[in-house]
Design a protein around this motif. Structure first.
Motif, PDB file in Angstrom:
ATOM      1  N   ALA A  46      12.440  -0.303  14.257  1.00  0.00           N
ATOM      2  CA  ALA A  46      12.374   0.584  13.093  1.00  0.00           C
ATOM      3  C   ALA A  46      11.389   0.052  12.051  1.00  0.00           C
ATOM      4  CB  ALA A  46      13.756   0.723  12.473  1.00  0.00           C
ATOM      5  N   PHE A  47      10.826   0.976  11.286  1.00  0.00           N
ATOM      6  CA  PHE A  47       9.875   0.653  10.228  1.00  0.00           C
ATOM      7  C   PHE A  47      10.619   0.372   8.934  1.00  0.00           C
ATOM      8  CE2 PHE A  47       7.609   2.896  13.442  1.00  0.00           C
ATOM      9  CZ  PHE A  47       6.381   2.259  13.489  1.00  0.00           C
ATOM     10  N   ALA A  48      10.128  -0.582   8.158  1.00  0.00           N
ATOM     11  CA  ALA A  48      10.784  -0.992   6.922  1.00  0.00           C
ATOM     12  C   ALA A  48      10.551  -0.011   5.772  1.00  0.00           C
ATOM     13  CB  ALA A  48      10.314  -2.389   6.508  1.00  0.00           C
ATOM     14  N   ASP A  49       9.362   0.583   5.714  1.00  0.00           N
ATOM     15  CA  ASP A  49       9.035   1.488   4.612  1.00  0.00           C
ATOM     16  C   ASP A  49       7.900   2.414   5.035  1.00  0.00           C
ATOM     17  OD1 ASP A  49       6.568   0.034   4.256  1.00  0.00           O
ATOM     18  OD2 ASP A  49       7.633  -1.388   2.985  1.00  0.00           O
ATOM     19  N   ALA A  55       4.911   2.669   3.899  1.00  0.00           N
ATOM     20  CA  ALA A  55       3.593   2.019   3.979  1.00  0.00           C
ATOM     21  C   ALA A  55       3.391   1.405   5.371  1.00  0.00           C
ATOM     22  CB  ALA A  55       3.450   0.958   2.889  1.00  0.00           C
ATOM     23  N   GLU A  56       4.399   0.720   5.874  1.00  0.00           N
ATOM     24  CA  GLU A  56       4.305   0.150   7.221  1.00  0.00           C
ATOM     25  C   GLU A  56       4.175   1.265   8.261  1.00  0.00           C
ATOM     26  OE1 GLU A  56       6.741  -2.770  10.302  1.00  0.00           O
ATOM     27  OE2 GLU A  56       7.854  -1.786   8.685  1.00  0.00           O
ATOM     28  N   LEU A  57       4.943   2.318   8.082  1.00  0.00           N
ATOM     29  CA  LEU A  57       4.883   3.445   9.009  1.00  0.00           C
ATOM     30  C   LEU A  57       3.504   4.100   8.960  1.00  0.00           C
ATOM     31  CD1 LEU A  57       6.051   5.394  11.041  1.00  0.00           C
ATOM     32  CD2 LEU A  57       7.218   6.589   9.154  1.00  0.00           C
ATOM     33  N   TRP A  58       2.941   4.308   7.775  1.00  0.00           N
ATOM     34  CA  TRP A  58       1.614   4.903   7.659  1.00  0.00           C
ATOM     35  C   TRP A  58       0.568   4.050   8.377  1.00  0.00           C
ATOM     36  CZ3 TRP A  58      -0.803   9.163   7.350  1.00  0.00           C
ATOM     37  CH2 TRP A  58      -2.175   9.183   7.095  1.00  0.00           C
ATOM     38  N   ASP A  59       0.650   2.733   8.225  1.00  0.00           N
ATOM     39  CA  ASP A  59      -0.307   1.853   8.899  1.00  0.00           C
ATOM     40  C   ASP A  59      -0.258   2.039  10.411  1.00  0.00           C
ATOM     41  OD1 ASP A  59      -1.171   0.860   6.478  1.00  0.00           O
ATOM     42  OD2 ASP A  59      -0.025  -1.010   6.615  1.00  0.00           O
ATOM     43  N   TRP A  60       0.935   2.300  10.957  1.00  0.00           N
ATOM     44  CA  TRP A  60       1.104   2.539  12.389  1.00  0.00           C
ATOM     45  C   TRP A  60       0.605   3.934  12.768  1.00  0.00           C
ATOM     46  CZ3 TRP A  60       4.797   5.674  15.160  1.00  0.00           C
ATOM     47  CH2 TRP A  60       4.912   5.384  16.526  1.00  0.00           C
ATOM     48  N   ARG A  67      -1.038  11.867   4.821  1.00  0.00           N
ATOM     49  CA  ARG A  67      -0.418  10.645   4.270  1.00  0.00           C
ATOM     50  C   ARG A  67       1.050  10.853   3.932  1.00  0.00           C
ATOM     51  NH1 ARG A  67       2.105   6.927   3.332  1.00  0.00           N
ATOM     52  NH2 ARG A  67       1.603   5.026   2.197  1.00  0.00           N
ATOM     53  N   SER A  68       1.406  12.011   3.405  1.00  0.00           N
ATOM     54  CA  SER A  68       2.802  12.270   3.005  1.00  0.00           C
ATOM     55  C   SER A  68       3.757  12.349   4.206  1.00  0.00           C
ATOM     56  CB  SER A  68       2.882  13.565   2.197  1.00  0.00           C
ATOM     57  OG  SER A  68       2.441  14.664   2.988  1.00  0.00           O
ATOM     58  N   ASP A  69       3.216  12.456   5.415  1.00  0.00           N
ATOM     59  CA  ASP A  69       4.072  12.546   6.594  1.00  0.00           C
ATOM     60  C   ASP A  69       4.839  11.253   6.861  1.00  0.00           C
ATOM     61  OD1 ASP A  69       3.270  15.183   7.050  1.00  0.00           O
ATOM     62  OD2 ASP A  69       1.547  14.521   8.248  1.00  0.00           O
ATOM     63  N   ALA A  70       4.306  10.132   6.425  1.00  0.00           N
ATOM     64  CA  ALA A  70       5.011   8.866   6.627  1.00  0.00           C
ATOM     65  C   ALA A  70       6.366   8.898   5.923  1.00  0.00           C
ATOM     66  CB  ALA A  70       4.175   7.692   6.133  1.00  0.00           C
ATOM     67  N   ALA A  71       6.411   9.378   4.708  1.00  0.00           N
ATOM     68  CA  ALA A  71       7.690   9.462   3.984  1.00  0.00           C
ATOM     69  C   ALA A  71       8.639  10.448   4.657  1.00  0.00           C
ATOM     70  CB  ALA A  71       7.450   9.867   2.531  1.00  0.00           C
ATOM     71  N   ALA A  72       8.103  11.538   5.178  1.00  0.00           N
ATOM     72  CA  ALA A  72       8.945  12.539   5.844  1.00  0.00           C
ATOM     73  C   ALA A  72       9.494  12.030   7.175  1.00  0.00           C
ATOM     74  CB  ALA A  72       8.147  13.823   6.061  1.00  0.00           C
ATOM     75  N   LEU A  73       8.733  11.188   7.869  1.00  0.00           N
ATOM     76  CA  LEU A  73       9.166  10.657   9.164  1.00  0.00           C
ATOM     77  C   LEU A  73      10.016   9.392   9.043  1.00  0.00           C
ATOM     78  CD1 LEU A  73       5.831  11.179  11.118  1.00  0.00           C
ATOM     79  CD2 LEU A  73       7.988  12.399  11.522  1.00  0.00           C
ATOM     80  N   LEU A  74       9.981   8.738   7.867  1.00  0.00           N
ATOM     81  CA  LEU A  74      10.691   7.466   7.706  1.00  0.00           C
ATOM     82  C   LEU A  74      12.202   7.555   7.935  1.00  0.00           C
ATOM     83  CD1 LEU A  74      10.406   4.463   7.187  1.00  0.00           C
ATOM     84  CD2 LEU A  74      10.712   4.930   4.753  1.00  0.00           C
ATOM     85  N   PRO A  75      12.904   8.601   7.520  1.00  0.00           N
ATOM     86  CA  PRO A  75      14.344   8.639   7.811  1.00  0.00           C
ATOM     87  C   PRO A  75      14.647   8.540   9.316  1.00  0.00           C
ATOM     88  CG  PRO A  75      13.825  10.241   6.123  1.00  0.00           C
ATOM     89  CD  PRO A  75      12.505   9.716   6.647  1.00  0.00           C
ATOM     90  N   THR A  76      13.747   9.018  10.154  1.00  0.00           N
ATOM     91  CA  THR A  76      13.922   8.899  11.598  1.00  0.00           C
ATOM     92  C   THR A  76      13.372   7.568  12.103  1.00  0.00           C
ATOM     93  OG1 THR A  76      13.819  11.287  11.883  1.00  0.00           O
ATOM     94  CG2 THR A  76      13.358   9.942  13.839  1.00  0.00           C
ATOM     95  N   LEU A  77      12.133   7.257  11.765  1.00  0.00           N
ATOM     96  CA  LEU A  77      11.492   6.059  12.307  1.00  0.00           C
ATOM     97  C   LEU A  77      11.868   4.779  11.563  1.00  0.00           C
ATOM     98  CD1 LEU A  77       8.062   7.633  13.246  1.00  0.00           C
ATOM     99  CD2 LEU A  77       9.950   6.978  14.752  1.00  0.00           C
ATOM    100  N   GLY A  78      12.670   4.893  10.528  1.00  0.00           N
ATOM    101  CA  GLY A  78      13.231   3.733   9.851  1.00  0.00           C
ATOM    102  C   GLY A  78      14.655   3.441  10.305  1.00  0.00           C
ATOM    103  N   ASP A  79      15.167   4.237  11.218  1.00  0.00           N
ATOM    104  CA  ASP A  79      16.537   4.113  11.716  1.00  0.00           C
ATOM    105  C   ASP A  79      16.524   3.401  13.072  1.00  0.00           C
ATOM    106  OD1 ASP A  79      19.050   4.477  12.868  1.00  0.00           O
ATOM    107  OD2 ASP A  79      19.167   6.609  12.384  1.00  0.00           O
ATOM    108  N   PRO A  80      17.120   2.205  13.159  1.00  0.00           N
ATOM    109  CA  PRO A  80      17.103   1.472  14.428  1.00  0.00           C
ATOM    110  C   PRO A  80      17.645   2.279  15.615  1.00  0.00           C
ATOM    111  CG  PRO A  80      17.867   0.045  12.680  1.00  0.00           C
ATOM    112  CD  PRO A  80      17.780   1.433  12.094  1.00  0.00           C
TER     113      PRO A  80
END
Length: 179
Positions: A45-48, A50-55, A22-35
């Motif tokens: 890109a993912f907004a947060d 939680a959205e990334l974890w759902d994916w 579960r904690s991997d979503a926060a670690a991956l967000l700087p990359t997968l939240g960047d357009p």
């Protein structure tokens, strides 16, 4: 359907590839939240986290996910996937995402090579990849891993940035000497 139990620990000289947490979503967000980093994904890109974890943890997704962590620091360096073909369990599509701050360090090559070796050792006979033709680093990666470019499908899908041409790659177990 694949499960976390199907994802064994893989070790390379610099990385440990382990199941998704579960904690991997926060670690991956700087990359997968960047357009800019998501321009070659099928979605934007993912907004947060939680959205990334759902994916990442979508219950109906049939693939296997490995998270690459730096063996020295424990830091997440990327995500690697293998999706079995429903009609042939010995065929997998693989994919890679390297965290933005680790790009250019050989993370994808080292970890993808370990994943390829693992899949072939477990009985896979064919690995495939589909890559946006504008994604030059990924095209070079799969070429360097011994994959063969078999064809390009023009406007194969419509993504968040418009029509996308996909380069299709294959690596047969009998030709896997470069990985």
């Amino acid at each position: 359907m694949a499960t976390l139990a199907s994802v064994p620990l893989l070790i390379t000289p610099r990385f440990a590839l382990r199941p998704l947490e579960r904690s991997d979503a926060a670690a991956l967000l700087p990359t997968l939240g960047d357009p800019a980093q998501c321009r070659y994904l099928s979605r934007g890109a993912f907004a947060d986290d939680a959205e990334l974890w759902d994916w990442l943890a979508a219950p109906g997704w049939p693939g296997l996910t490995w998270i690459a962590t730096d063996r020295a620091s424990g830091e997440v360096a990327g995500r690697f996937v293998a999706i079995p073909f429903a009609q042939d369990a010995a065929v997998f599509e693989i994919g890679t995402i390297t965290c933005a701050h680790r790009q250019g360090e050989g993370v994808a090559r080292e970890c993808a090579a370990a994943l390829i070796a693992h899949l072939f050792a477990e009985g896979a006979r064919l690995l495939t990849a589909e890559i946006d033709t504008r994604n030059a680093p990924s095209l070079r990666l799969f070429d360097s891993l011994g994959f063969t470019h078999t064809r390009t499908v023009h406007e194969a899908e419509i993504t968040h940035i418009g029509p996308c041409d996909l380069a299709q790659y294959e690596l047969h177990s009998s030709h896997a000497s470069n990985a």
